[in-house]
Design a protein around this motif. Sequence first.
Motif, PDB file in Angstrom:
ATOM      1  N   ASP A 178     -52.170 -21.338  35.515  1.00  0.00           N
ATOM      2  CA  ASP A 178     -53.591 -20.772  36.539  1.00  0.00           C
ATOM      3  C   ASP A 178     -54.805 -20.505  35.726  1.00  0.00           C
ATOM      4  N   ALA A 179     -54.940 -21.094  34.553  1.00  0.00           N
ATOM      5  CA  ALA A 179     -56.167 -20.913  33.451  1.00  0.00           C
ATOM      6  C   ALA A 179     -56.319 -22.126  33.128  1.00  0.00           C
ATOM      7  N   GLY A 180     -55.169 -23.309  33.195  1.00  0.00           N
ATOM      8  CA  GLY A 180     -55.314 -24.829  32.232  1.00  0.00           C
ATOM      9  C   GLY A 180     -54.360 -24.024  31.175  1.00  0.00           C
ATOM     10  N   PRO A 181     -54.293 -25.578  30.199  1.00  0.00           N
ATOM     11  CA  PRO A 181     -53.201 -25.909  29.458  1.00  0.00           C
ATOM     12  C   PRO A 181     -53.980 -24.588  28.246  1.00  0.00           C
ATOM     13  N   VAL A 182     -52.382 -24.285  27.609  1.00  0.00           N
ATOM     14  CA  VAL A 182     -53.092 -23.370  26.278  1.00  0.00           C
ATOM     15  C   VAL A 182     -51.841 -23.773  25.572  1.00  0.00           C
ATOM     16  N   ALA A 183     -51.819 -23.745  24.358  1.00  0.00           N
ATOM     17  CA  ALA A 183     -50.784 -23.510  22.885  1.00  0.00           C
ATOM     18  C   ALA A 183     -50.093 -22.945  23.228  1.00  0.00           C
ATOM     19  N   TYR A 184     -48.639 -23.213  22.933  1.00  0.00           N
ATOM     20  CA  TYR A 184     -47.382 -22.156  22.808  1.00  0.00           C
ATOM     21  C   TYR A 184     -47.683 -20.744  21.285  1.00  0.00           C
ATOM     22  N   SER A 185     -48.644 -21.668  19.942  1.00  0.00           N
ATOM     23  CA  SER A 185     -48.871 -20.569  19.287  1.00  0.00           C
ATOM     24  C   SER A 185     -50.323 -20.479  19.203  1.00  0.00           C
ATOM     25  N   THR A 186     -51.181 -20.319  20.210  1.00  0.00           N
ATOM     26  CA  THR A 186     -52.297 -19.231  20.153  1.00  0.00           C
ATOM     27  C   THR A 186     -51.271 -18.545  21.267  1.00  0.00           C
ATOM     28  N   VAL A 187     -51.085 -18.495  22.314  1.00  0.00           N
ATOM     29  CA  VAL A 187     -50.576 -17.430  23.532  1.00  0.00           C
ATOM     30  C   VAL A 187     -49.431 -15.971  22.144  1.00  0.00           C
ATOM     31  N   GLN A 188     -49.467 -16.675  21.009  1.00  0.00           N
ATOM     32  CA  GLN A 188     -48.157 -15.906  19.725  1.00  0.00           C
ATOM     33  C   GLN A 188     -49.397 -15.025  19.461  1.00  0.00           C
ATOM     34  N   THR A 189     -50.652 -16.027  18.410  1.00  0.00           N
ATOM     35  CA  THR A 189     -51.735 -15.425  17.657  1.00  0.00           C
ATOM     36  C   THR A 189     -52.564 -14.428  18.609  1.00  0.00           C
ATOM     37  N   LEU A 190     -52.616 -14.086  20.084  1.00  0.00           N
ATOM     38  CA  LEU A 190     -53.222 -13.171  20.960  1.00  0.00           C
ATOM     39  C   LEU A 190     -52.470 -12.300  21.196  1.00  0.00           C
ATOM     40  N   LEU A 191     -51.460 -12.761  21.588  1.00  0.00           N
ATOM     41  CA  LEU A 191     -50.328 -11.858  21.212  1.00  0.00           C
ATOM     42  C   LEU A 191     -49.964 -10.481  19.849  1.00  0.00           C
ATOM     43  N   ASN A 192     -49.783 -11.100  19.001  1.00  0.00           N
ATOM     44  CA  ASN A 192     -50.530 -10.470  17.716  1.00  0.00           C
ATOM     45  C   ASN A 192     -51.207  -9.846  17.900  1.00  0.00           C
ATOM     46  N   ILE A 193     -52.274  -9.975  17.857  1.00  0.00           N
ATOM     47  CA  ILE A 193     -53.941  -9.118  17.647  1.00  0.00           C
ATOM     48  C   ILE A 193     -54.018  -8.699  18.544  1.00  0.00           C
ATOM     49  N   MET A 194     -53.498  -8.503  19.747  1.00  0.00           N
ATOM     50  CA  MET A 194     -53.299  -7.585  20.903  1.00  0.00           C
ATOM     51  C   MET A 194     -52.546  -6.509  20.816  1.00  0.00           C
ATOM     52  N   GLU A 195     -51.322  -6.746  19.867  1.00  0.00           N
ATOM     53  CA  GLU A 195     -50.355  -5.480  19.306  1.00  0.00           C
ATOM     54  C   GLU A 195     -51.376  -5.643  18.342  1.00  0.00           C
ATOM     55  N   GLU A 196     -51.004  -6.131  16.953  1.00  0.00           N
ATOM     56  CA  GLU A 196     -51.625  -4.973  15.754  1.00  0.00           C
ATOM     57  C   GLU A 196     -52.805  -4.773  16.162  1.00  0.00           C
ATOM     58  N   LYS A 197     -54.193  -5.812  16.470  1.00  0.00           N
ATOM     59  CA  LYS A 197     -55.321  -4.914  15.850  1.00  0.00           C
ATOM     60  C   LYS A 197     -55.530  -3.675  17.695  1.00  0.00           C
ATOM     61  N   LYS A 198     -55.260  -4.444  18.462  1.00  0.00           N
ATOM     62  CA  LYS A 198     -55.828  -3.354  19.788  1.00  0.00           C
ATOM     63  C   LYS A 198     -55.244  -2.489  20.339  1.00  0.00           C
ATOM     64  N   GLY A 199     -53.852  -2.810  19.866  1.00  0.00           N
ATOM     65  CA  GLY A 199     -52.700  -1.705  20.577  1.00  0.00           C
ATOM     66  C   GLY A 199     -52.498  -1.655  21.900  1.00  0.00           C
ATOM     67  N   LEU A 200     -53.128  -2.892  22.507  1.00  0.00           N
ATOM     68  CA  LEU A 200     -52.304  -3.376  24.155  1.00  0.00           C
ATOM     69  C   LEU A 200     -51.361  -3.958  24.818  1.00  0.00           C
ATOM     70  N   VAL A 201     -50.469  -4.378  23.757  1.00  0.00           N
ATOM     71  CA  VAL A 201     -48.964  -4.499  24.210  1.00  0.00           C
ATOM     72  C   VAL A 201     -47.921  -3.981  23.055  1.00  0.00           C
ATOM     73  N   TRP A 202     -47.208  -4.075  23.071  1.00  0.00           N
ATOM     74  CA  TRP A 202     -46.011  -3.739  22.142  1.00  0.00           C
ATOM     75  C   TRP A 202     -44.597  -4.789  22.247  1.00  0.00           C
ATOM     76  N   HIS A 203     -43.724  -4.901  20.805  1.00  0.00           N
ATOM     77  CA  HIS A 203     -43.154  -6.293  21.897  1.00  0.00           C
ATOM     78  C   HIS A 203     -41.764  -5.059  21.359  1.00  0.00           C
ATOM     79  N   VAL A 204     -40.442  -6.137  22.011  1.00  0.00           N
ATOM     80  CA  VAL A 204     -38.705  -5.658  21.646  1.00  0.00           C
ATOM     81  C   VAL A 204     -38.756  -7.323  21.193  1.00  0.00           C
ATOM     82  N   VAL A 205     -37.208  -7.012  19.945  1.00  0.00           N
ATOM     83  CA  VAL A 205     -36.777  -8.449  20.078  1.00  0.00           C
ATOM     84  C   VAL A 205     -35.477  -8.671  20.857  1.00  0.00           C
TER      85      VAL A 205
END
Length: 79
Positions: free
Chosen positions: A36-63
């Motif tokens: 939908d938005a053009g190429p983005v690296a796996y590690s970039t998505v992973q980093t963004l999701l970590n920031i969105m969880e740990e610093k912004k409280g936008l998401v949470w995860h299960v393993v």
Amino acid sequence: MRKSSMVTDRELEIMKILWARGNATVREVQEDLNRDAGPVAYSTVQTLLNIMEEKKGLVWHVVDGRTFIYTPKKSSERT
């Protein structure tokens, strides 16, 4: 609003994917972003999701095994 709590355009794209899916792995989010938005690296998505969880409280995860499955913590109306 504090700068760290502001949602960036890319984070909003990720949130839209999670709202549409209900939950998603890093790979699923990356695939949707690439389509939908053009190429983005796996590690970039992973980093963004970590920031969105740990610093912004936008998401949470299960393993599940070694896979992190992310779920939106905030509704689209609240974001």
